[in-house]
Design an enzyme around this catalytic site. Structure first.
Site, mmCIF file in Angstrom:
data_model
loop_
_atom_site.group_PDB
_atom_site.id
_atom_site.type_symbol
_atom_site.label_atom_id
_atom_site.label_comp_id
_atom_site.label_asym_id
_atom_site.label_seq_id
_atom_site.Cartn_x
_atom_site.Cartn_y
_atom_site.Cartn_z
ATOM 1 N N ARG A 57 0.815 -1.202 0.000
ATOM 2 C CA ARG A 57 0.000 0.000 0.000
ATOM 3 C C ARG A 57 0.856 1.261 0.000
ATOM 4 N NH1 ARG A 57 -3.286 1.905 -2.631
ATOM 5 N NH2 ARG A 57 -4.130 -0.206 -2.596
ATOM 6 N N LYS A 92 1.499 25.585 -4.610
ATOM 7 C CA LYS A 92 0.282 24.964 -4.087
ATOM 8 C C LYS A 92 0.468 23.442 -4.058
ATOM 9 C CE LYS A 92 -2.618 28.746 -5.735
ATOM 10 N NZ LYS A 92 -3.711 29.165 -6.645
ATOM 11 N N LYS A 124 3.633 40.156 -4.860
ATOM 12 C CA LYS A 124 2.224 39.987 -5.180
ATOM 13 C C LYS A 124 1.408 41.181 -4.702
ATOM 14 C CE LYS A 124 0.451 35.870 -4.959
ATOM 15 N NZ LYS A 124 0.369 35.553 -6.401
ATOM 16 N N GLU A 167 3.765 40.868 -9.700
ATOM 17 C CA GLU A 167 2.420 40.580 -10.187
ATOM 18 C C GLU A 167 1.683 41.878 -10.518
ATOM 19 O OE1 GLU A 167 -0.899 37.681 -8.464
ATOM 20 O OE2 GLU A 167 -0.804 39.559 -7.342
ATOM 21 N N ASP A 188 -1.884 38.530 -13.859
ATOM 22 C CA ASP A 188 -2.852 37.814 -13.027
ATOM 23 C C ASP A 188 -4.264 37.929 -13.579
ATOM 24 O OD1 ASP A 188 -3.708 36.325 -10.748
ATOM 25 O OD2 ASP A 188 -4.409 38.201 -9.848
#
Length: 256
Positions: A57, A92, A124, A167, A188
């Site tokens: 597993r 992310k 940002k 950004e 963006d």
């Protein structure tokens, strides 16, 4: 393999077996980055049933996740294979899995954005908003780039190849940012038409600056976004929305 896909994490099999102190022979049939078909055998394990079951597993969990990311990334890369654009991941990622997931993106033909905050300065909208909150006045993208450049120059241990990216969400912001010559400008949540205008503006004002499109990118919109002429497209979906590939362990019983 229950489904076809792209291999990633094959070399982890040996590491997992070692960690679990199992006595298993390992014969791999594909390498990371290889494409494979449904029902193709990726690796053969040999040994005592108890040891094989102990590792089963854990091996399938690692390989299912990483092959899923590599396969999902390859689908995006293939979508724009004929265009001069590179596909990037983001930060992310699953906590604790960052290096593995970013490695799987590379196996699928994608590229890695910064692996940590240390590797690049990404300015940002929240950074600009925080500055205005503290100082009572807005900070233009070009000013933020210059401040970041000065900061890196003041740090003895700053990485030599650290890039500066800022950004923006408008053509006015882009025009201002280009005057400071950042390495990259992140565009963006711009639609394809606005991205085309941004590319034309960049080509006119500062062709050396790379443009990266991000926000609202998924498999159905990727082609139109990439066709705008941007250099890079980044999307968190490569890691946060990839589905585990369906892999299984099938038995061929021996004489012992």
């Amino acid at each position: 393999a229950r489904d076809g896909g792209v291999a990633a994490g094959i070399d982890l099999i040996e590491w997992i077996v070692d960690c679990l102190q199992a006595s298993i022979t390992i014969d791999t049939h594909v390498r990371d980055g290889d494409r494979f078909a449904a029902r193709q055998c990726l690796a053969t394990l040999g040994g005592n049933a108890r040891d094989v079951l102990t590792c089963e597993r854990t091996i399938l969990n690692f390989l299912g996740r990483l092959c899923g990311i590599a396969t999902w990334t390859a689908q995006h890369v293939q979508q724009v294979a004929d265009l001069p654009v590179r596909i990037y991941d983001t930060r992310k990622t699953t906590p604790g899995w960052r290096h593995l997931e970013k490695y799987a993106v590379r196996c699928g033909g994608g590229h890695n954005h910064r692996g940590s905050l240390r590797e690049a300065v990404l300015i940002k909208d929240n950074h600009l908003a925080c500055y205005q909150r503290v100082n009572g006045q807005p900070l233009r993208p070009s000013e933020a780039v210059e401040r970041a450049r000065q900061f890196l120059q003041s740090q003895i241990d700053a990485p030599e190849q650290a890039i500066i990216e800022v950004e923006v969400d408008s053509l006015a912001g882009l025009e201002d940012a280009l005057t400071a010559s950042p390495d990259i400008v992140l565009l963006d949540n711009m639609g394809p038409d606005l991205l085309c205008e941004a590319v034309s503006l960049r080509n006119l004002r500062n062709p050396s600056v790379e443009l990266e499109a991000s926000g609202g990118v998924h498999l159905k919109t990727l082609r139109a976004i990439a066709s705008s002429g941007v250099d890079r497209v980044s999307l968190g979906a490569l890691t946060h929305s990839a589905v585990n590939l369906d892999l299984g362990l099938d038995w061929r019983l021996g004489s012992q």
